[in-house]
Motif scaffolding. Structure first.
Motif, short mmCIF file in Angstrom:
data_model
loop_
_atom_site.label_atom_id
_atom_site.label_comp_id
_atom_site.label_asym_id
_atom_site.label_seq_id
_atom_site.Cartn_x
_atom_site.Cartn_y
_atom_site.Cartn_z
N GLU A 1 7.43 1.64 -1.61
CA GLU A 1 7.32 0.31 -2.25
C GLU A 1 8.15 -0.72 -1.49
O GLU A 1 7.70 -1.85 -1.26
CB GLU A 1 7.79 0.38 -3.71
N ILE A 2 9.35 -0.32 -1.10
CA ILE A 2 10.22 -1.25 -0.37
C ILE A 2 9.63 -1.60 0.99
O ILE A 2 9.62 -2.76 1.40
CB ILE A 2 11.66 -0.66 -0.22
N GLN A 3 9.09 -0.59 1.67
CA GLN A 3 8.44 -0.81 2.97
C GLN A 3 7.26 -1.77 2.85
O GLN A 3 7.11 -2.70 3.63
CB GLN A 3 7.94 0.52 3.55
N ARG A 4 6.45 -1.52 1.81
CA ARG A 4 5.28 -2.37 1.59
C ARG A 4 5.72 -3.81 1.28
O ARG A 4 5.11 -4.77 1.72
CB ARG A 4 4.42 -1.80 0.46
N TRP A 5 6.82 -3.92 0.53
CA TRP A 5 7.36 -5.25 0.19
C TRP A 5 7.76 -6.00 1.46
O TRP A 5 7.45 -7.17 1.64
CB TRP A 5 8.54 -5.06 -0.77
N GLN A 6 8.43 -5.28 2.37
CA GLN A 6 8.84 -5.89 3.64
C GLN A 6 7.62 -6.35 4.45
O GLN A 6 7.61 -7.44 5.01
CB GLN A 6 9.65 -4.89 4.47
N GLN A 7 6.61 -5.49 4.49
CA GLN A 7 5.43 -5.79 5.30
C GLN A 7 4.57 -6.89 4.69
O GLN A 7 4.15 -7.82 5.38
CB GLN A 7 4.57 -4.51 5.47
N GLU A 8 4.35 -6.78 3.38
CA GLU A 8 3.43 -7.74 2.73
C GLU A 8 4.15 -8.97 2.20
O GLU A 8 3.52 -9.91 1.72
CB GLU A 8 2.67 -7.04 1.60
N LYS A 9 5.48 -8.94 2.27
CA LYS A 9 6.34 -10.07 1.86
C LYS A 9 6.47 -10.29 0.35
O LYS A 9 7.39 -10.95 -0.10
CB LYS A 9 5.88 -11.40 2.51
#
Length: 213
Positions: A113-121
């Protein structure tokens, strides 16, 4: 010179929260103004602690009127960083202040979830006042990471009220903070993060601490 009082609500909350309304009512009863800014500022998705600090700083009186800030959770963390910079803030009441906010909040998310947050902003975050999930920009995390508790060394009378069963910000966070700061008074309450069952007790403690009528 009469003190100005400001209440700062918590993360994903608003001036309509139960606590904000409760204190607003109590201050009205004693005929004292309590300012309650909306820290969502019409755009929760771009929320950062820096934005909250800038917003509240703009609300401070232009003269040397002393200010007392009552801050709840993330509002409490914002209040204490404000007091570090603005000397007219002369007293703080912190309700379950969000010390170490990221270290307590991020572990609730998976690495994915954190990775996706970083990528998708953007990450969808439940907003209590809106009753639905709203997108929050990853800037919130990068900004919050720079607010270290170590720098908070201004000896300003500070009352912390924290629930012993707080499931969001453990009471140890406030104990640790107060341990090395003799100007901090910590009151431990039989409550959780919302502090809903001890509001009367909190109000009496605030009245005494702030010498309110």
């Amino acid at each position: 010179m009469s003190t100005q009082y400001i209440y700062l609500h918590g993360f994903a909350s608003s001036p309509k929260s139960a606590k904000a309304r409760y204190f607003g009512h109590r201050f009205t009863e004693i005929e004292t103004e309590l300012k309650i800014p909306d820290l969502n500022a019409g755009d929760f998705s771009q929320l950062t602690i820096a934005r909250q600090i800038t917003q509240v700083a703009a609300e401070l009186p232009k003269d040397s009127t002393p200010v007392t800030i009552i801050g709840s959770s993330l509002g409490g963390l914002t209040a204490i960083h404000l007091a570090q910079q603005y000397l007219q803030i002369q007293r703080l009441v912190l309700l379950a202040p969000a010390f170490g906010f990221l270290s307590h909040w991020l572990p609730k998310l998976t690495d994915e979830e954190i990775q996706r947050w970083q990528q998708e902003k953007y990450l969808m975050v439940y907003h209590y006042e809106e009753g639905r999930s709203l997108p929050l920009n990853y800037n919130f995390v990068t900004d919050a990471a720079q607010y270290e508790e170590e720098i908070l060394q201004r000896p300003i009378p500070t009352l912390i009220l924290h629930g012993k069963n707080d499931e969001v910000i453990p009471i140890e966070a406030s104990r640790d903070f107060g341990r090395s700061r003799p100007w901090v008074e910590l009151v431990e309450l039989d409550s959780d993060h919302a502090l809903g069952n001890v509001m009367e007790e909190i109000w009496q403690a605030i009245r005494l601490f702030c010498q309110l009528p």
